[in-house]
Design a protein around this motif. Structure first.
Motif, PDB file in Angstrom:
ATOM      1  N   SER B  56      37.285  53.457 -75.245  1.00  0.00           N
ATOM      2  CA  SER B  56      37.907  52.850 -76.424  1.00  0.00           C
ATOM      3  C   SER B  56      36.973  52.908 -77.630  1.00  0.00           C
ATOM      4  CB  SER B  56      38.307  51.401 -76.131  1.00  0.00           C
ATOM      5  OG  SER B  56      37.265  50.518 -76.435  1.00  0.00           O
ATOM      6  N   MET B  57      35.689  53.085 -77.366  1.00  0.00           N
ATOM      7  CA  MET B  57      34.722  53.266 -78.451  1.00  0.00           C
ATOM      8  C   MET B  57      34.596  54.735 -78.835  1.00  0.00           C
ATOM      9  SD  MET B  57      31.783  50.791 -76.935  1.00  0.00           S
ATOM     10  CE  MET B  57      31.890  48.997 -77.009  1.00  0.00           C
ATOM     11  N   HIS B  58      35.357  55.573 -78.148  1.00  0.00           N
ATOM     12  CA  HIS B  58      35.309  57.011 -78.390  1.00  0.00           C
ATOM     13  C   HIS B  58      33.941  57.604 -78.109  1.00  0.00           C
ATOM     14  CE1 HIS B  58      39.303  56.807 -80.013  1.00  0.00           C
ATOM     15  NE2 HIS B  58      39.318  58.076 -80.242  1.00  0.00           N
ATOM     16  N   LEU B  59      33.191  56.938 -77.237  1.00  0.00           N
ATOM     17  CA  LEU B  59      31.903  57.493 -76.841  1.00  0.00           C
ATOM     18  C   LEU B  59      32.089  58.550 -75.765  1.00  0.00           C
ATOM     19  CD1 LEU B  59      29.542  54.378 -76.635  1.00  0.00           C
ATOM     20  CD2 LEU B  59      29.822  56.005 -78.489  1.00  0.00           C
ATOM     21  N   VAL B  60      33.092  58.349 -74.910  1.00  0.00           N
ATOM     22  CA  VAL B  60      33.359  59.282 -73.822  1.00  0.00           C
ATOM     23  C   VAL B  60      34.860  59.548 -73.727  1.00  0.00           C
ATOM     24  CG1 VAL B  60      31.410  58.385 -72.519  1.00  0.00           C
ATOM     25  CG2 VAL B  60      33.710  57.530 -72.056  1.00  0.00           C
ATOM     26  N   GLU B  61      35.175  60.564 -72.951  1.00  0.00           N
ATOM     27  CA  GLU B  61      36.567  60.884 -72.704  1.00  0.00           C
ATOM     28  C   GLU B  61      36.708  61.113 -71.209  1.00  0.00           C
ATOM     29  OE1 GLU B  61      37.781  64.397 -74.648  1.00  0.00           O
ATOM     30  OE2 GLU B  61      39.917  64.101 -74.236  1.00  0.00           O
ATOM     31  N   SER B  62      37.713  60.494 -70.627  1.00  0.00           N
ATOM     32  CA  SER B  62      37.875  60.620 -69.187  1.00  0.00           C
ATOM     33  C   SER B  62      39.067  61.514 -68.885  1.00  0.00           C
ATOM     34  CB  SER B  62      38.103  59.233 -68.573  1.00  0.00           C
ATOM     35  OG  SER B  62      38.280  59.350 -67.184  1.00  0.00           O
ATOM     36  N   ARG B  63      38.832  62.582 -68.151  1.00  0.00           N
ATOM     37  CA  ARG B  63      39.931  63.498 -67.823  1.00  0.00           C
ATOM     38  C   ARG B  63      39.951  63.831 -66.352  1.00  0.00           C
ATOM     39  NH1 ARG B  63      38.953  68.248 -71.630  1.00  0.00           N
ATOM     40  NH2 ARG B  63      40.177  69.359 -70.080  1.00  0.00           N
TER      41      ARG B  63
END
Lengths: 233, 233
Positions: B56-63
């Motif tokens: 939600s902080m746009h630090l990571v992306e989970s895919r």
DNA sequence: CAGAGCCAAAAAGTCAGACTTATATGTCAC
DNA sequence: GTGACATATAAGTCTGACTTTTTGGCTCTG
């Protein structure tokens, strides 16, 4: 722009987030994870993830033995793009739009001044291109095409400033500009004076004249503010 | 200020957040939830909650099928107070401090102008009180007490502006001021000129002189910028 | 009746394990 | 080489049992 349905918890947030930011659950309201999970027909794990996200936005606070309480508006992370989007989609859209426009009036002139110092040759070229695009679509009800160039223009300015905090406001400004065109009263062609100002800003940046870029941008944002005052005095 | 140890997932974030913002995992790095869970000795559910927050902080992306990838710095939610705190605690503290000071130089003058229009009588009083507190502690190595009043002063200005976006920057400005006193070079008493400027801003707000309040505040923030240039030219 | 201390219920927090789903990648036929 | 297909992988989801903290009331005592 948005990222709809990135998992079940995202789906939950898409309706719970707007509900909270719209004041549907007034500050101090207490929600219970289990009830919410039942209501949204998801497992507790998924619901917990959603609550964690809301918590990181300072929209709610989760405490043992009491539940998930909605925080007062003053504590919300109003700079979170997601929160901004939720609020723009909801009831206090006008209020939010005004707040953001005031923010623009503070930030953009300074950003333009910095851009005049720091912009690369490419960015200068892109800027004039955007300005020309605005001119080309400023007459004859081509608002959509005009908007594209307008958004791009301001995004380039903010990026070219070289300040990461300014750069991250590109999305916000774009959303404000889009909102003005699509939802507010803007049937007619854009103000020719405003268009000219954009062209002159591009020139000033190219000429490395920071003071002039700043002053001209200030005129643009002042115009945007006045526009709001005319619509809702 | 911070909220340490609000659950296991918070404990995880306290070390994983700083690690990411410090660039310990460069953009594009791939983390795996299971490995992280093992490393931090927590269950997968807890780890997932932590990842959701980082997401939600746009630090990571989970895919799916890929893992948790670290996003490029340019996409981070740099206005998130938590992210700001992590970065201020880490390696790019100087860079972050500069970015924030530039932001201050854009926002605070405009906020002061608005405060001159919108401040309540109470806020005017509080403002002069803060300014006097600054004067009283401006000599004789009372930096800590001076800082308290300085932070309060700027917070009141931002709040009194009546703009929620400005108001939320109170914490950030406070952290910048505190940082300057505690970590940067500031052994000596504060610049007398700066102190005087604060007093005059308070007067201008009380006198409802928006233009003067704005201009004086601009001098304050310009001074803060110059201070940085002297320290790290 | 007031205050200290204790108890029980309530809700979030944690964990473990089984199962589902999407998807990147390699394989094989053409 | 290109396209279809199979497979392995890692996230996603669900469930149920258990733990921990905290609040609010209750009792006991002065």
């Amino acid at each position: 722009m948005s990222t709809p349905g990135r998992g079940l918890h995202g789906r939950v947030l898409d309706t719970l987030g707007p509900a909270i930011t719209a004041g549907e659950y007034p500050p101090g309201s207490v929600l219970r994870t289990d009830e919410l999970a039942q209501h949204f027909e998801v497992s507790r794990s998924v619901m917990r993830e959603a609550v964690r996200v809301l918590e990181s936005m300072h929209l709610v606070e989760s405490r043992r033995r009491v539940g998930v309480t909605v925080r007062p508006k003053a504590e919300w992370n109003v700079y979170d793009p997601q929160v901004i989007r939720w609020r723009l989609a909801g009831a206090d859209r006008p209020h939010q739009l005004r707040s953001l426009t005031v923010l623009r009036s503070a930030v953009e002139p300074v950003a333009a001044g910095l851009a005049a110092r720091n912009a690369t040759a490419d960015q200068c070229a892109e800027l004039t291109e955007c300005a020309l695009g605005m001119v080309a679509n400023s007459r004859g009800h081509r608002l959509d095409k005009y908007l594209v160039h307008d958004m791009a223009f301001h995004r380039v300015i903010l990026t070219a400033s070289g300040n990461e905090m300014f750069a991250r406001l590109g999305d916000v400004v774009a959303e404000v500009l889009a909102g003005r065109t699509h939802h507010e009263v803007m049937f007619e062609d854009p103000d020719p004076a405003a268009v000219t100002l954009h062209v002159r800003v591009a020139e000033a940046v190219r000429a490395r004249d920071a003071a002039r870029a700043e002053e001209l941008t200030r005129e643009i944002t002042t115009g945007a503010l006045q526009e709001l005052d005319i619509l809702a005095p």
